[in-house]
Structures are given as C-alpha cells and as structure tokens.
Design a protein around this motif. Sequence first.
Motif, PDB file in Angstrom:
ATOM      1  N   ARG A  70       0.970  -1.162   0.051  1.00 12.58           N
ATOM      2  CA  ARG A  70      -0.007   0.166  -0.051  1.00 12.58           C
ATOM      3  C   ARG A  70       0.793   1.191  -0.192  1.00 12.58           C
ATOM      4  O   ARG A  70       0.669   2.099  -0.712  1.00 12.58           O
ATOM      5  N   GLU A  71       1.888   1.259   0.793  1.00 11.12           N
ATOM      6  CA  GLU A  71       2.591   2.346   0.777  1.00 11.12           C
ATOM      7  C   GLU A  71       3.530   2.563  -0.436  1.00 11.12           C
ATOM      8  O   GLU A  71       3.663   3.743  -0.920  1.00 11.12           O
ATOM      9  N   LYS A  72       3.902   1.483  -1.073  1.00 10.64           N
ATOM     10  CA  LYS A  72       4.494   1.689  -2.165  1.00 10.64           C
ATOM     11  C   LYS A  72       3.719   2.175  -3.468  1.00 10.64           C
ATOM     12  O   LYS A  72       3.860   3.177  -4.144  1.00 10.64           O
ATOM     13  N   VAL A  73       2.485   1.786  -3.611  1.00 12.96           N
ATOM     14  CA  VAL A  73       1.442   2.249  -4.548  1.00 12.96           C
ATOM     15  C   VAL A  73       1.168   3.687  -4.326  1.00 12.96           C
ATOM     16  O   VAL A  73       1.028   4.487  -5.508  1.00 12.96           O
ATOM     17  N   ILE A  74       0.930   4.144  -2.914  1.00 14.38           N
ATOM     18  CA  ILE A  74       0.854   5.498  -2.780  1.00 14.38           C
ATOM     19  C   ILE A  74       1.859   6.190  -3.059  1.00 14.38           C
ATOM     20  O   ILE A  74       1.844   7.389  -3.554  1.00 14.38           O
ATOM     21  N   GLN A  75       3.225   5.849  -2.843  1.00 11.57           N
ATOM     22  CA  GLN A  75       4.333   6.568  -3.155  1.00 11.57           C
ATOM     23  C   GLN A  75       4.563   7.099  -4.660  1.00 11.57           C
ATOM     24  O   GLN A  75       4.937   8.000  -5.371  1.00 11.57           O
ATOM     25  N   LEU A  76       3.988   5.654  -5.528  1.00  6.46           N
ATOM     26  CA  LEU A  76       4.167   5.830  -6.970  1.00  6.46           C
ATOM     27  C   LEU A  76       3.185   6.451  -7.512  1.00  6.46           C
ATOM     28  O   LEU A  76       3.349   7.019  -8.729  1.00  6.46           O
ATOM     29  N   ALA A  77       2.032   6.385  -7.114  1.00  7.79           N
ATOM     30  CA  ALA A  77       0.882   7.472  -7.322  1.00  7.79           C
ATOM     31  C   ALA A  77       1.048   8.704  -7.457  1.00  7.79           C
ATOM     32  O   ALA A  77       0.833   9.716  -8.425  1.00  7.79           O
ATOM     33  N   GLY A  78       1.898   9.259  -6.295  1.00  5.52           N
ATOM     34  CA  GLY A  78       2.359  10.579  -6.085  1.00  5.52           C
ATOM     35  C   GLY A  78       0.990  11.471  -6.365  1.00  5.52           C
ATOM     36  O   GLY A  78      -0.115  11.460  -6.167  1.00  5.52           O
ATOM     37  N   SER A  79       1.430  12.651  -7.187  1.00  2.00           N
ATOM     38  CA  SER A  79       0.318  13.508  -7.291  1.00  2.00           C
ATOM     39  C   SER A  79      -0.590  13.251  -8.770  1.00  2.00           C
ATOM     40  O   SER A  79      -1.570  13.940  -9.039  1.00  2.00           O
ATOM     41  N   GLU A 102      -2.740   4.169 -13.604  1.00  2.00           N
ATOM     42  CA  GLU A 102      -2.722   2.726 -12.963  1.00  2.00           C
ATOM     43  C   GLU A 102      -1.781   1.594 -13.688  1.00  2.00           C
ATOM     44  O   GLU A 102      -0.870   1.028 -13.119  1.00  2.00           O
ATOM     45  N   ASP A 103      -1.596   2.025 -15.160  1.00  2.00           N
ATOM     46  CA  ASP A 103      -0.661   1.313 -15.704  1.00  2.00           C
ATOM     47  C   ASP A 103       0.755   1.609 -15.418  1.00  2.00           C
ATOM     48  O   ASP A 103       1.979   0.980 -15.240  1.00  2.00           O
ATOM     49  N   ARG A 104       1.076   3.107 -15.247  1.00  2.00           N
ATOM     50  CA  ARG A 104       2.362   3.484 -14.818  1.00  2.00           C
ATOM     51  C   ARG A 104       2.870   2.856 -13.524  1.00  2.00           C
ATOM     52  O   ARG A 104       3.849   2.447 -13.297  1.00  2.00           O
ATOM     53  N   VAL A 105       1.960   2.810 -12.165  1.00  2.00           N
ATOM     54  CA  VAL A 105       2.176   2.265 -11.392  1.00  2.00           C
ATOM     55  C   VAL A 105       2.555   0.984 -11.167  1.00  2.00           C
ATOM     56  O   VAL A 105       3.515   0.193 -10.962  1.00  2.00           O
ATOM     57  N   LEU A 106       1.836   0.090 -11.953  1.00  2.00           N
ATOM     58  CA  LEU A 106       1.964  -1.402 -12.165  1.00  2.00           C
ATOM     59  C   LEU A 106       3.073  -1.569 -12.789  1.00  2.00           C
ATOM     60  O   LEU A 106       4.118  -2.408 -12.541  1.00  2.00           O
ATOM     61  N   GLN A 107       3.541  -0.861 -13.823  1.00  2.00           N
ATOM     62  CA  GLN A 107       4.808  -0.822 -14.478  1.00  2.00           C
ATOM     63  C   GLN A 107       6.008  -0.821 -13.553  1.00  2.00           C
ATOM     64  O   GLN A 107       7.035  -1.590 -13.649  1.00  2.00           O
ATOM     65  N   LYS A 108       6.104   0.204 -12.975  1.00  2.00           N
ATOM     66  CA  LYS A 108       6.895   0.636 -11.928  1.00  2.00           C
ATOM     67  C   LYS A 108       7.140  -0.508 -10.699  1.00  2.00           C
ATOM     68  O   LYS A 108       8.340  -0.796 -10.464  1.00  2.00           O
ATOM     69  N   LEU A 109       6.017  -1.124 -10.532  1.00  2.00           N
ATOM     70  CA  LEU A 109       6.234  -2.267  -9.439  1.00  2.00           C
ATOM     71  C   LEU A 109       6.805  -3.317  -9.995  1.00  2.00           C
ATOM     72  O   LEU A 109       7.456  -4.059  -9.210  1.00  2.00           O
ATOM     73  N   GLU A 110       6.584  -3.584 -11.441  1.00  2.00           N
ATOM     74  CA  GLU A 110       7.198  -4.621 -12.038  1.00  2.00           C
ATOM     75  C   GLU A 110       8.468  -4.484 -12.093  1.00  2.00           C
ATOM     76  O   GLU A 110       9.365  -5.605 -12.149  1.00  2.00           O
ATOM     77  N   SER A 114      -4.040  -2.873  -7.761  1.00  2.00           N
ATOM     78  CA  SER A 114      -5.365  -2.179  -8.409  1.00  2.00           C
ATOM     79  C   SER A 114      -6.230  -1.755  -7.252  1.00  2.00           C
ATOM     80  O   SER A 114      -6.733  -0.869  -7.614  1.00  2.00           O
ATOM     81  N   ALA A 115      -6.509  -2.493  -6.553  1.00  2.00           N
ATOM     82  CA  ALA A 115      -7.485  -2.579  -5.570  1.00  2.00           C
ATOM     83  C   ALA A 115      -6.975  -1.459  -4.541  1.00  2.00           C
ATOM     84  O   ALA A 115      -7.799  -0.541  -4.145  1.00  2.00           O
ATOM     85  N   ILE A 116      -5.840  -1.446  -4.402  1.00  2.00           N
ATOM     86  CA  ILE A 116      -5.172  -0.396  -3.483  1.00  2.00           C
ATOM     87  C   ILE A 116      -5.367   0.969  -3.959  1.00  2.00           C
ATOM     88  O   ILE A 116      -5.528   1.912  -3.430  1.00  2.00           O
ATOM     89  N   LEU A 117      -5.068   1.110  -5.486  1.00  2.00           N
ATOM     90  CA  LEU A 117      -5.121   2.433  -5.986  1.00  2.00           C
ATOM     91  C   LEU A 117      -6.536   2.945  -6.164  1.00  2.00           C
ATOM     92  O   LEU A 117      -6.816   4.024  -5.990  1.00  2.00           O
ATOM     93  N   HIS A 118      -7.748   1.891  -6.258  1.00  2.00           N
ATOM     94  CA  HIS A 118      -8.910   2.136  -6.184  1.00  2.00           C
ATOM     95  C   HIS A 118      -9.396   2.716  -5.036  1.00  2.00           C
ATOM     96  O   HIS A 118     -10.051   3.837  -4.945  1.00  2.00           O
ATOM     97  N   ASP A 119      -8.871   2.200  -3.753  1.00  2.00           N
ATOM     98  CA  ASP A 119      -9.583   2.972  -2.471  1.00  2.00           C
ATOM     99  C   ASP A 119      -8.727   3.943  -2.460  1.00  2.00           C
ATOM    100  O   ASP A 119      -9.460   5.009  -1.547  1.00  2.00           O
ATOM    101  N   LEU A 120      -7.524   4.170  -2.974  1.00  2.00           N
ATOM    102  CA  LEU A 120      -6.811   5.460  -2.603  1.00  2.00           C
ATOM    103  C   LEU A 120      -7.583   6.554  -3.412  1.00  2.00           C
ATOM    104  O   LEU A 120      -7.949   7.875  -2.682  1.00  2.00           O
TER     105      LEU A 120
END
Length: 699
Positions: free
Chosen positions: A242-251, A273-281, A294-300
């Motif tokens: 969750r923390e990673k997704v929040i950081q990657l989503a940024g602004s 969403e595509d950019r966040v998943l690519q960075k996680l990969e 994706s669920a974390i990003l949706h909740d955010l």
Amino acid sequence: MYKKIEIELAGRTLSIEMGKMAKQANGSVVVSYGGTMVLVTAVTSRKPRDQVDFLPLTVEYQERFYAVGQIPGSFFRREIGRPSEKETLTSRLIDRPIRPLFPEGYNREIQVIATVLSADQENDPDILAMIGASTALTISDIPFNGPIAGLRVGMIDGEYVINPTSSELKKSSMELVVAGTGKALVMVEGGADSVGEEEILSGLFLAHETMQPLLDIQKELQKERGRQKITFISPEADAVLREKVIQLAGSGMEEVIATADKMERSAVYHDLEDRVLQKLEGEEAGFDRHKEASAILHDLKKEMMRKQIVEKKERIGGRAFDEIRQIDTEISLLPKAHGSALFTRGETQALVTATLGSGDDEQLMETLEGISFRQFMLHYNFPPFCVGEARFMRGPSRRDIGHGALAGRAIKAILPDPEDFPYTVRVVSDVMESNGSSSMATVCGGSLALMDAGVPVKQPVSGVAMGLIKEGDEVVILSDILGDEDHLGDMDFKVCGTRDGITAVQMDIKIEGVSREIMSQALEQARRGRLHILEKMAETMQAHRQELPAHAPRIFTITINPEKIKDVIGPGGKVIKGLSSEFNVKIDIDDSGRIKIFASDGEAAQDVVKKIEEIAAEAEVGKVYTGIVQKIVDFGAFVEILPGTDGLVHISELEDRRVNKVTDVLSEGDEVKVKVLAIDERGKIKLSRKAVLKEQEEK
C-alpha cells in the motif's frame, strides 16, 4: 431443531418457523402472514472463489402458481425459466438491504432463494421474503452483520397503514417498502401521489420503529437455535505494498480527481494505473500482485475524493454541493414517434419516446394476484455504448428492470384517468450517455415525451439523485451526483416528484445510521433540485400539447344500450368484423356497452361512430322514421325502422280512411315513413303511417 415464533403485526399474526423444511441448507425458514407463506433458504459454498473482487451473492425470488391453486397459462404449463418482472423486482428488494451486511472480502458463493408456497392475494409475499432472507442468514453459519427487517407503509385518508393489504393499497396515496437494521434504515423503494416530504419522512421512521420486534425475534431464533458462524476475518491490504502504491501514484491521483470530464478522468486514471503497475514490475522481479495493487489504487482514489469533498469542500468538476449540472432539452426530434424528447444533464443523456396504442396493446400480466392488463409501460435500456464499453447485449438486466420500474412509478402518478384518456401508453428510454442517474433523466425525458405526444398529464414530473458523505460528525449532502460520487458515497437517494410533492423514491444506505435530521435535509435539498429541473424543462415545454400529433392514432368512445351489443357484433361477429375491415379500425366493446374505436384516420373513425350509432339507435316516441316493410299480416304491417328494430303499423293506422286489406296500401319491401306513437313496457313499438300523412297535409 424445530422452532416457531409468532408476533402480532398490524392486526395479523406473523410467524417464523425453522427446522421444518429445507434442513440441508445453511439456513432456512418459513415465514407466514395471513394465508401467505414463503420458504427462504440461504446456502454458501464450501470453498471460496479465487480472484474475485466482489461479493458473489445471488438472490432469487420465485413464485409458484400452485400457491394460488392455479396452473400456469404458458405453453409448457410450468413456471417459465426467465423471472417475471415481479420476481426480478422482489429479488432486488431482498438483495439491496442485505448485500452491504456481509464482511468485506467474503468470497464464498452465497445463494438466497425465496419460494412462495401460498399466497392469499391480500398479503404480498415480498415483505415475507425479505424478512425470511434475513432470518435464514441470521440463523445460518454464514457471516452476516444483520439482521434486517422490512415493512410496507401506506396512507389512507391521511392515516398511515402498516403492511396494507392489496385491497387497501388501491385506496392508498402512498406505498413505501422500507428495510432497516436496529440502528437505521438501509433501503427504501416506493411511490406516492404527490405527497409532501414530511409525510414521506414520517412514514419511513414509523416503519423503522414498527419493525423492531421483527429484529428481536430473529435475534431470539439465532440465540436459541442458530448455528455457529464461520470464522472469517476481512483481509487487510499489505501495508508495504500500500505504501509503495501511494508513493508511486504521487500527485497523479490529484490530477485524476481534478479532471472534470468523465471519459478524460477515466483515461487519466487508467494511465496512472498502468504506470504504477509498470514501476512495481520494474522494482520486483516476477511481480504478480496486479489485482491487489489495483484495488489499493482504487481505494486511494475513493479516500482522496471523499477527503476533498469533506475537508476542502470541493467536489468533482467544482460544482457547489446543491448545484445541478447544465440541463439541455429537445422535443419532437423523431418525425414518426408520437412524442419524443432528448434530455441531457451534464454527461447523462436519455432519448425518451412515447407511443400511443389501443386496448389491444395492453400488456397481459399473469401473476399470483390473477390476470390483469397494464395500460402504461415504461421500458428502460442501458446499452453498453452509453458508458463507452463493448459487451454482449442480452436483453434487459435486473438493473434495467429496476430503473424502469422506478421511473415508471414516478410517471404513472401524473397520467390522466384511463376513463378520460383511454389509450395504452408506452414510454421507452434509451440511455445515450451515462454519468450518474440515468433513471432520473428517464423520468424527466419521459415527462417531456408524454407532453409532446399530447398526453394530458396532470403536471410535469422530474427526478434528482442525491448522495451523502459522512466522516465522523462531518456530513455533506450532494445533489445530482456523478457516477464516481455515487460509488464513493454513503447513500444513494433518488427522489422524483411534481411541484406539489413526491411521486417516487429509492434509497440505499451503506453506513450504519442516518438521522432524521439528515434525511430531512436531503429531502429538502432534493426538492429544490427537483423544482430547478422542472423550471429548465418548462423552458422547452410548459404543458402538454392540446391536440395529438397528426400521425398519432385516434380513439373515439361511445356508449350504447348493452342490449344492443349483439346487434353491433352481429352473428358470428359479422357486423363488427365488416366495420373493422371496411374502415380499417379496431373496435373494442365491453359488457357495459362502452365502445372504443381506434383508428389512424380520424374521419374513418367518425364514420364508424355514425354507423354504430345507427345500428344501436333506439326508437323514440314522436319521431318519424323511414322504414322497410318486413312482413304483412291480416291486422297490419311490421316495419323495420332501425337495424334490428321493428314495430307494428296496425291496419287502422295505415291511412285516414277504412282499409279493408293491408296489401291494398303496402307490400313487403316497400319503403314507408312512419311515426312512433308508443313503446310499451315489453319494448313493443306502435307505429302510424296515418299520422305522417296527416302532418304532411297540414303543411
């Protein structure tokens, strides 16, 4: 394990039995009220469904015709596979209040089936099915944060009636189906005859107060005979992920929320969403937690949108909380439709048409209450293109049927009395674009289309969808909600009505409680929004057209003596079939002597009216008729003065002199003018040729 509990509810005994039928289900009960009985079962699968991000709940309400001692009228003489409209709507009534009460993340299949075993045609099974569903789940081992209960509220002569019978509902100015928990209302569905907000509100909270004993007996059954609940702990998102997704989503998420246009906002979100998943990969080899991320990003997204509304007092697009989106309306845009309207509100648009038909076009309804005919229909269609999707079209969904029923209920209240406007009316709403409450656009567009078709509606009706966001003590009520605001909010409240009051409501609440004060505020804000929309609609059309469109069919209604019906129909239907064929019209006759002539050509219909009036005409004392001599006897002649009506000209009334033989004056087939002297109690007509000759001499 058998147990039965009874309570008195609205002057009738309601009983719940467990351990009698369907004992292999996780939970099952039989609920009885008057002569109506419903079996409700609840079953959950043994194993969870992997990779599902929704609650796999299905609710099926099914009616059996043996419940009223009938054999189905279908070709197969059994209940058909596709649910009826009543079954679909009742399934939704059950589903909506119970769905939010399962623990987050529960992914075993759940199936609730309600079967009507007996129906007394006075106590509707839907309320019993709702109570039974909650009870079956409550006593089962299925995790369920209930119970809930349901009631119907009516109003007769200004007095509230709890669970009115079918007979009482015919006299009621309100019909609300209300579901609630011990703490709050969770679902409302119903209609009214332009009833005020305060009356609706009082009815809702009366229902909530009255249903409390129904909740108590469910808890009692659970305590005494209920099964041990399956242990289930709602999964929490991985804190590190969750923390990673929040950081990657940024602004990037702030940009999403700031984008006003729906399709642009969706594109920006999916790009993020595509950019966040690519960075996680890229950070983790073999990363396979795409769904969780994706669920974390949706909740955010949901959290940030709610925070912006509650803390910053800003909603998507920058509108004020009570502001309605821009409204554009157009009428008469389809040349051959009887009435048409294009209603656009923001990014929601509905093309609505009104079609007029005859009695032959009424919809035949075979239900447990018997055979009936529906003179008004509203059909709602939500094609995939209206939300930019490509998917299979399999006919109307449960949602489509539910939305159509809501809009139909809102509009039905403004329709003229069938006696004054004997047309069958069909309204069709094809949603062209959707971003929040296409059902309310259907109400507004339907009102305009009917007026465009010349239907003498009592007054226009409009609808608005309201939302609620509650964070602690902070409460925000939103008017005319967007799709995203509906999804992130705590309440979906649709209100339809005229300038005088409410005609339909639908409400679903996702949180534990909403006070009467909040509900009152939401209704008042909805009233202002409704009136604003009505003003915008009036800029295009203030009232219905005074005449039907030139290409619309015409209905003429006349009433004849019931004894003359056989003459209008003729032997084997010869007369009425001949008239229908000659003038290309439809003719409907009921037992009371009321005749409806349905024609596309008004002149043809008027000609038919004249013909029928001639056939059904009755002799009047003192009136002169030109008749045909049908039969001559020694004492006079029988003359047919009207189709199927003859009288006797006695030999003494043939001429102003003594006549030795009738045949000296008349022959069979002669045309003769005669005057009606008298009609006796048995209907025998006394005619005179002598009186006509005398009047001619005096002139």
